[in-house]
Design a protein around this motif. Structure first.
Motif, PDB file in Angstrom:
ATOM      1  N   ARG A   5      -6.046   5.764  -6.288  1.00  0.00           N
ATOM      2  CA  ARG A   5      -4.944   4.799  -6.182  1.00  0.00           C
ATOM      3  C   ARG A   5      -4.456   4.672  -4.738  1.00  0.00           C
ATOM      4  O   ARG A   5      -4.171   3.569  -4.272  1.00  0.00           O
ATOM      5  CB  ARG A   5      -3.779   5.225  -7.083  1.00  0.00           C
ATOM      6  CG  ARG A   5      -4.133   5.411  -8.536  1.00  0.00           C
ATOM      7  CD  ARG A   5      -4.693   4.133  -9.188  1.00  0.00           C
ATOM      8  NE  ARG A   5      -4.845   4.337 -10.614  1.00  0.00           N
ATOM      9  CZ  ARG A   5      -5.955   4.795 -11.192  1.00  0.00           C
ATOM     10  NH1 ARG A   5      -7.004   5.101 -10.444  1.00  0.00           N
ATOM     11  NH2 ARG A   5      -6.018   4.939 -12.510  1.00  0.00           N
ATOM     12  N   ASP A   9       0.847  -1.188   0.000  1.00  0.00           N
ATOM     13  CA  ASP A   9       0.000   0.000   0.000  1.00  0.00           C
ATOM     14  C   ASP A   9       0.884   1.241   0.000  1.00  0.00           C
ATOM     15  O   ASP A   9       1.811   1.356   0.809  1.00  0.00           O
ATOM     16  CB  ASP A   9      -0.898   0.011   1.240  1.00  0.00           C
ATOM     17  CG  ASP A   9      -1.962  -1.071   1.180  1.00  0.00           C
ATOM     18  OD1 ASP A   9      -2.291  -1.529   0.065  1.00  0.00           O
ATOM     19  OD2 ASP A   9      -2.457  -1.464   2.246  1.00  0.00           O
ATOM     20  N   GLY A  52     -10.720   1.665  -6.642  1.00  0.00           N
ATOM     21  CA  GLY A  52     -11.170   1.000  -7.860  1.00  0.00           C
ATOM     22  C   GLY A  52     -12.353   1.685  -8.514  1.00  0.00           C
ATOM     23  O   GLY A  52     -13.219   1.022  -9.095  1.00  0.00           O
ATOM     24  N   TYR A 108       4.828   6.403  -6.790  1.00  0.00           N
ATOM     25  CA  TYR A 108       4.283   5.899  -5.539  1.00  0.00           C
ATOM     26  C   TYR A 108       5.343   6.124  -4.460  1.00  0.00           C
ATOM     27  O   TYR A 108       6.523   5.867  -4.681  1.00  0.00           O
ATOM     28  CB  TYR A 108       3.979   4.406  -5.623  1.00  0.00           C
ATOM     29  CG  TYR A 108       2.766   4.053  -6.445  1.00  0.00           C
ATOM     30  CD1 TYR A 108       1.491   4.105  -5.900  1.00  0.00           C
ATOM     31  CD2 TYR A 108       2.895   3.677  -7.776  1.00  0.00           C
ATOM     32  CE1 TYR A 108       0.380   3.782  -6.649  1.00  0.00           C
ATOM     33  CE2 TYR A 108       1.777   3.351  -8.555  1.00  0.00           C
ATOM     34  CZ  TYR A 108       0.541   3.404  -7.972  1.00  0.00           C
ATOM     35  OH  TYR A 108      -0.575   3.078  -8.727  1.00  0.00           O
ATOM     36  N   TRP A 138      -6.045   4.976  -1.945  1.00  0.00           N
ATOM     37  CA  TRP A 138      -6.980   4.233  -1.095  1.00  0.00           C
ATOM     38  C   TRP A 138      -7.523   2.972  -1.762  1.00  0.00           C
ATOM     39  O   TRP A 138      -8.422   2.325  -1.221  1.00  0.00           O
ATOM     40  CB  TRP A 138      -8.136   5.146  -0.706  1.00  0.00           C
ATOM     41  CG  TRP A 138      -7.706   6.281   0.192  1.00  0.00           C
ATOM     42  CD1 TRP A 138      -6.680   6.279   1.088  1.00  0.00           C
ATOM     43  CD2 TRP A 138      -8.299   7.589   0.274  1.00  0.00           C
ATOM     44  NE1 TRP A 138      -6.599   7.493   1.731  1.00  0.00           N
ATOM     45  CE2 TRP A 138      -7.580   8.319   1.259  1.00  0.00           C
ATOM     46  CE3 TRP A 138      -9.367   8.221  -0.364  1.00  0.00           C
ATOM     47  CZ2 TRP A 138      -7.891   9.623   1.602  1.00  0.00           C
ATOM     48  CZ3 TRP A 138      -9.682   9.521  -0.021  1.00  0.00           C
ATOM     49  CH2 TRP A 138      -8.950  10.220   0.949  1.00  0.00           C
ATOM     50  N   SER A 139      -6.982   2.616  -2.938  1.00  0.00           N
ATOM     51  CA  SER A 139      -7.381   1.386  -3.651  1.00  0.00           C
ATOM     52  C   SER A 139      -8.901   1.295  -3.786  1.00  0.00           C
ATOM     53  O   SER A 139      -9.518   0.255  -3.493  1.00  0.00           O
ATOM     54  CB  SER A 139      -6.841   0.154  -2.916  1.00  0.00           C
ATOM     55  OG  SER A 139      -5.435   0.184  -2.825  1.00  0.00           O
TER      56      SER A 139
END
Length: 312
Positions: free
Chosen positions: A130, A8, A135, A311, A132-133
């Motif tokens: 992205r 993460d 989607g 990232y 916090w994922s």
């Protein structure tokens, strides 16, 4: 390494491009006060980078990342469009406990008519999605963006695209060219409502403002690129020149400096000069500087929309 195996991230940085309008047709004002538009957007190589980090409360900071960028007028509170974008994404996913620190490295001039604020909003949406994922589906990001501002969906899509409605209905178009522009910035801003007001008085929008299919063909066929300037157009140009005669002087100077065409972008005050290639663009910028127009940038397009570059 696959995305599934990545840890993460602590932070995510997303780059979003400036936009120019290489065609802008404006219809008669609607009862809701908006004008229907048909435009051809192009994303160009001038960028804002937005970095987001998980935080207990929302904050935003902006630093200049270009010699022609002044950030003193960028708000650092909840009125900043980047925070509004983050809160809109949180509300969409019903995640009331989430917040982020947002840092904007601004390379797109403020109030320059190149949709820098919209780029920041688009970059924030992608970066938080992205981080916090979440989607979030593309169509959902586009819908959230459209609520934030007419240019936000295009900042997400990038490339070259048509825009209809208020400009927020974006459809990518095939563009096989590599187009070079000299962007001429203005020291003074130009109110978008005042430009539209002058347009209503001077023109009224009572004409066919639709994009010509031949223009889209010129974008598809680079061999015919020398003919693109035939289709470059901006309905707001006369209104902007009426309010700011100095902008017309910029256009005339650009043509005298061997630009293929000179065009107002959006509602201004940014002016565009089309060049044959990179060397020609640099030469035009140099000649303009000799005439006192030294706030310029040489850019090319089309480039990608908002995309992850780091990232942390």
């Amino acid at each position: 390494m696959s995305a599934a195996l990545l840890p993460d991230p602590i932070s995510v940085t997303v780059r979003a491009p400036a936009k120019i309008n290489i065609y802008l047709g404006v219809g008669k004002v609607r009862p809701d006060g908006f004008h229907p538009l048909e435009t051809v957007y192009q994303a160009v190589s001038l960028y804002d980078d937005v970095t987001v980090t998980d935080a207990e409360e929302w904050s935003v900071s902006t630093i200049a990342d270009g010699v022609h960028v002044e950030v003193r007028e960028v708000p650092d509170d909840d009125s900043n469009i980047a925070i509004r974008a983050g809160k809109a994404l949180v509300a969409h996913h019903r995640l009331d406990d989430r917040a982020a620190a947002i840092q904007i490295n601004k390379g797109i001039p403020v109030a320059g008519g190149m949709a820098g604020g919209s780029a920041d909003a688009a970059a924030t949406l992608v970066a938080l999605d992205r981080l916090w994922s979440l989607g979030t589906a593309d169509e959902e990001l586009l819908a959230i963006g459209a609520e934030l501002g007419s240019d936000v969906p295009f900042a997400l899509v990038g490339g070259t695209a048509t825009g209809t409605g208020r400009g927020e209905v974006v459809t990518p178009v095939e563009d096989n060219g590599s187009w070079w522009w000299v962007v001429v910035f203005s020291d003074d801003g130009l109110s978008t409502p005042s430009v539209y007001g002058a347009y209503d008085l001077l023109e009224g929008g009572d004409h066919d403002y639709r994009i010509r299919p031949q223009m889209l063909e010129a974008l598809r066929a680079p061999a015919n690129g020398e003919h693109l300037q035939v289709f470059l157009y901006n309905d707001l140009e006369d209104a902007a020149f009426y309010l700011r005669p100095d902008l017309q002087a910029v256009a005339e100077a650009a043509l005298e400096c061997q630009a293929s065409y000179a065009l107002l972008s959006g509602s201004g005050p940014t002016m565009l000069a089309l060049a044959a290639d990179a060397d020609s663009a640099r030469a035009i910028a140099g000649r303009l500087a000799e005439r006192g127009y030294d706030r310029t940038a040489v850019v090319h397009g089309p480039v990608a929309g908002a995309h992850v570059v780091a990232y942390g």
